[in-house]
Design a protein around this motif. Structure first.
Motif, PDB file in Angstrom:
ATOM      1  N   ARG A 108     -55.157  42.996 -18.344  1.00 57.01           N
ATOM      2  CA  ARG A 108     -55.428  42.071 -19.662  1.00 57.01           C
ATOM      3  C   ARG A 108     -55.650  42.423 -20.444  1.00 57.01           C
ATOM      4  O   ARG A 108     -56.976  43.131 -20.488  1.00 57.01           O
ATOM      5  N   VAL A 109     -55.314  42.477 -21.906  1.00 55.60           N
ATOM      6  CA  VAL A 109     -55.472  43.253 -23.018  1.00 55.60           C
ATOM      7  C   VAL A 109     -56.196  42.104 -24.193  1.00 55.60           C
ATOM      8  O   VAL A 109     -55.192  41.259 -24.143  1.00 55.60           O
ATOM      9  N   PRO A 110     -57.033  42.317 -25.190  1.00 52.96           N
ATOM     10  CA  PRO A 110     -57.024  41.183 -25.858  1.00 52.96           C
ATOM     11  C   PRO A 110     -55.911  41.208 -26.910  1.00 52.96           C
ATOM     12  O   PRO A 110     -55.124  42.686 -27.065  1.00 52.96           O
ATOM     13  N   ALA A 111     -55.746  39.811 -27.756  1.00 53.78           N
ATOM     14  CA  ALA A 111     -54.424  39.462 -27.714  1.00 53.78           C
ATOM     15  C   ALA A 111     -54.810  38.546 -29.416  1.00 53.78           C
ATOM     16  O   ALA A 111     -56.022  38.241 -29.055  1.00 53.78           O
ATOM     17  N   GLN A 112     -54.317  38.269 -30.492  1.00 49.66           N
ATOM     18  CA  GLN A 112     -54.246  37.216 -31.096  1.00 49.66           C
ATOM     19  C   GLN A 112     -52.991  36.822 -31.453  1.00 49.66           C
ATOM     20  O   GLN A 112     -52.068  37.007 -31.559  1.00 49.66           O
ATOM     21  N   LEU A 113     -53.201  35.597 -31.531  1.00 52.76           N
ATOM     22  CA  LEU A 113     -52.274  34.626 -31.977  1.00 52.76           C
ATOM     23  C   LEU A 113     -52.316  33.886 -32.592  1.00 52.76           C
ATOM     24  O   LEU A 113     -53.010  32.883 -33.344  1.00 52.76           O
ATOM     25  N   GLY A 114     -51.437  32.959 -33.599  1.00 51.73           N
ATOM     26  CA  GLY A 114     -51.439  32.910 -35.002  1.00 51.73           C
ATOM     27  C   GLY A 114     -51.005  31.046 -34.840  1.00 51.73           C
ATOM     28  O   GLY A 114     -48.823  31.101 -33.900  1.00 51.73           O
ATOM     29  N   VAL A 115     -51.079  30.154 -35.501  1.00 46.80           N
ATOM     30  CA  VAL A 115     -50.757  28.645 -34.857  1.00 46.80           C
ATOM     31  C   VAL A 115     -50.529  28.220 -36.219  1.00 46.80           C
ATOM     32  O   VAL A 115     -51.562  28.792 -37.113  1.00 46.80           O
ATOM     33  N   VAL A 121     -45.544  29.242 -34.366  1.00 43.43           N
ATOM     34  CA  VAL A 121     -46.401  30.381 -33.997  1.00 43.43           C
ATOM     35  C   VAL A 121     -46.146  31.784 -34.511  1.00 43.43           C
ATOM     36  O   VAL A 121     -45.147  32.074 -33.716  1.00 43.43           O
ATOM     37  N   LYS A 122     -47.371  32.779 -34.043  1.00 45.86           N
ATOM     38  CA  LYS A 122     -47.388  33.686 -34.596  1.00 45.86           C
ATOM     39  C   LYS A 122     -47.878  34.728 -32.511  1.00 45.86           C
ATOM     40  O   LYS A 122     -48.860  34.660 -32.995  1.00 45.86           O
ATOM     41  N   PRO A 123     -46.552  34.670 -32.152  1.00 47.13           N
ATOM     42  CA  PRO A 123     -47.659  35.611 -30.757  1.00 47.13           C
ATOM     43  C   PRO A 123     -47.787  36.723 -30.730  1.00 47.13           C
ATOM     44  O   PRO A 123     -47.623  37.816 -32.500  1.00 47.13           O
ATOM     45  N   PRO A 124     -49.110  37.461 -29.973  1.00 45.75           N
ATOM     46  CA  PRO A 124     -48.813  38.898 -29.918  1.00 45.75           C
ATOM     47  C   PRO A 124     -47.960  39.918 -29.690  1.00 45.75           C
ATOM     48  O   PRO A 124     -47.121  39.164 -28.551  1.00 45.75           O
ATOM     49  N   LYS A 125     -47.469  41.385 -29.859  1.00 46.12           N
ATOM     50  CA  LYS A 125     -46.622  41.777 -29.601  1.00 46.12           C
ATOM     51  C   LYS A 125     -46.400  42.081 -27.600  1.00 46.12           C
ATOM     52  O   LYS A 125     -45.404  41.771 -27.755  1.00 46.12           O
ATOM     53  N   SER A 126     -47.294  41.638 -27.124  1.00 44.65           N
ATOM     54  CA  SER A 126     -47.449  42.217 -25.969  1.00 44.65           C
ATOM     55  C   SER A 126     -46.394  40.101 -25.084  1.00 44.65           C
ATOM     56  O   SER A 126     -45.968  41.084 -24.235  1.00 44.65           O
ATOM     57  N   ALA A 127     -46.831  39.324 -25.668  1.00 46.28           N
ATOM     58  CA  ALA A 127     -46.192  38.382 -25.016  1.00 46.28           C
ATOM     59  C   ALA A 127     -44.230  38.027 -25.757  1.00 46.28           C
ATOM     60  O   ALA A 127     -44.155  37.205 -24.919  1.00 46.28           O
ATOM     61  N   GLY A 173     -42.150  37.192 -37.894  1.00 44.28           N
ATOM     62  CA  GLY A 173     -42.663  37.224 -37.425  1.00 44.28           C
ATOM     63  C   GLY A 173     -43.712  35.800 -36.161  1.00 44.28           C
ATOM     64  O   GLY A 173     -44.147  35.482 -35.417  1.00 44.28           O
ATOM     65  N   TRP A 174     -42.737  34.756 -36.695  1.00 43.94           N
ATOM     66  CA  TRP A 174     -42.948  32.883 -36.841  1.00 43.94           C
ATOM     67  C   TRP A 174     -41.961  32.480 -36.339  1.00 43.94           C
ATOM     68  O   TRP A 174     -40.945  32.572 -36.242  1.00 43.94           O
ATOM     69  N   TYR A 175     -42.394  32.379 -34.439  1.00 45.00           N
ATOM     70  CA  TYR A 175     -41.270  31.289 -34.074  1.00 45.00           C
ATOM     71  C   TYR A 175     -41.625  29.690 -34.293  1.00 45.00           C
ATOM     72  O   TYR A 175     -42.610  28.938 -33.928  1.00 45.00           O
ATOM     73  N   VAL A 176     -40.360  29.418 -34.432  1.00 44.19           N
ATOM     74  CA  VAL A 176     -40.050  27.453 -34.427  1.00 44.19           C
ATOM     75  C   VAL A 176     -40.492  26.468 -32.579  1.00 44.19           C
ATOM     76  O   VAL A 176     -39.466  27.714 -32.416  1.00 44.19           O
ATOM     77  N   LEU A 177     -41.607  26.007 -32.258  1.00 47.48           N
ATOM     78  CA  LEU A 177     -41.499  25.688 -31.446  1.00 47.48           C
ATOM     79  C   LEU A 177     -40.713  23.927 -31.474  1.00 47.48           C
ATOM     80  O   LEU A 177     -40.193  23.534 -32.189  1.00 47.48           O
ATOM     81  N   ALA A 178     -39.430  23.891 -30.417  1.00 45.05           N
ATOM     82  CA  ALA A 178     -39.239  22.847 -29.941  1.00 45.05           C
ATOM     83  C   ALA A 178     -39.895  21.699 -29.370  1.00 45.05           C
ATOM     84  O   ALA A 178     -41.246  21.955 -28.762  1.00 45.05           O
ATOM     85  N   ASP A 179     -39.767  20.374 -28.963  1.00 47.57           N
ATOM     86  CA  ASP A 179     -40.380  19.941 -28.310  1.00 47.57           C
ATOM     87  C   ASP A 179     -41.901  19.400 -28.605  1.00 47.57           C
ATOM     88  O   ASP A 179     -42.514  19.608 -28.025  1.00 47.57           O
ATOM     89  N   VAL A 180     -42.091  19.136 -30.123  1.00 45.85           N
ATOM     90  CA  VAL A 180     -43.832  19.517 -30.420  1.00 45.85           C
ATOM     91  C   VAL A 180     -44.463  18.092 -30.262  1.00 45.85           C
ATOM     92  O   VAL A 180     -43.464  16.988 -30.331  1.00 45.85           O
ATOM     93  N   ALA A 181     -45.814  18.276 -29.704  1.00 47.23           N
ATOM     94  CA  ALA A 181     -46.360  16.617 -30.139  1.00 47.23           C
ATOM     95  C   ALA A 181     -47.804  16.850 -29.978  1.00 47.23           C
ATOM     96  O   ALA A 181     -48.071  17.558 -29.760  1.00 47.23           O
ATOM     97  N   VAL A 182     -47.831  16.434 -31.864  1.00 43.51           N
ATOM     98  CA  VAL A 182     -49.372  17.140 -32.358  1.00 43.51           C
ATOM     99  C   VAL A 182     -49.962  15.748 -32.315  1.00 43.51           C
ATOM    100  O   VAL A 182     -49.449  14.356 -32.800  1.00 43.51           O
ATOM    101  N   ASP A 183     -51.162  15.252 -32.045  1.00 45.26           N
ATOM    102  CA  ASP A 183     -51.766  14.214 -31.430  1.00 45.26           C
ATOM    103  C   ASP A 183     -53.372  15.072 -32.197  1.00 45.26           C
ATOM    104  O   ASP A 183     -53.848  15.462 -32.876  1.00 45.26           O
TER     105      ASP A 183
END
Length: 158
Positions: free
Chosen positions: A67-74, A83-89, A100-110
């Motif tokens: 396990r390594v420290p990491a940061q994720l952006g949403v 989402v902007k995942p850590p390089k290790s992901a 560096g940002w990836y678009v998600l599919a099957d999104v559900a926001v409530d």
């Protein structure tokens, strides 16, 4: 007084009928930016170890997971979750991302959660789950806690 009750009931109905298919940003803002801090699983090469008397044991290189420290952006914006995942992901043969940002599919926001899936390539997939009550987040092997980022670039935290 009666008009106020009708307007209040109509707004409550609209909030409840929004459902999971429609992105709901916090009141008064068009987007939601989260910074998530936690840890991610990473493949590590371990060097040969020493035996009980201190002599090196040369049995080859061993690979393991740590396990390594990491940061994720949403970012939730206009019904889209990125989402902007850590390089290790990021898998080896992942599709290209825009800045560096990836678009998600099957999104559900409530009101209580943010969910989505990312197809990295033909084999690798990761799913995002953010609990909006306590900030807990999981994305593939990443696990952490999210906080809302500043609304504007010149806003300071302290």
């Amino acid at each position: 007084m009666r008009a106020f009750g009708v307007i209040r009931a109509a707004s409550l109905t609209l909030m409840l009928s929004g459902g999971a298919a429609q992105a709901q940003a916090p009141a008064g803002s068009e987007s939601l930016d989260l910074i998530c801090v936690g840890s991610d699983a990473a493949l590590m090469a371990m060097t040969p170890y020493r035996n009980s008397i201190g002599a090196p044991h040369f049995g080859g290189v061993y690979y393991g997971e740590a396990r390594v420290p990491a940061q994720l952006g949403v970012r939730v914006e206009n019904g889209q979750v990125r989402v902007k995942p850590p390089k290790s992901a990021v898998p080896l043969f992942a599709k290209d991302a825009k800045d560096g940002w990836y678009v998600l599919a099957d999104v559900a926001v409530d009101r209580l959660s943010i969910k989505g899936r990312l197809k990295w390539n033909r084999i690798d997939r990761s799913s995002l789950t953010v609990d909006r009550r306590n900030g807990a987040v999981t994305f593939g092997d990443f696990a952490g806690v999210c906080q809302q980022a500043a609304a504007s670039a010149d806003t300071t935290k302290f």
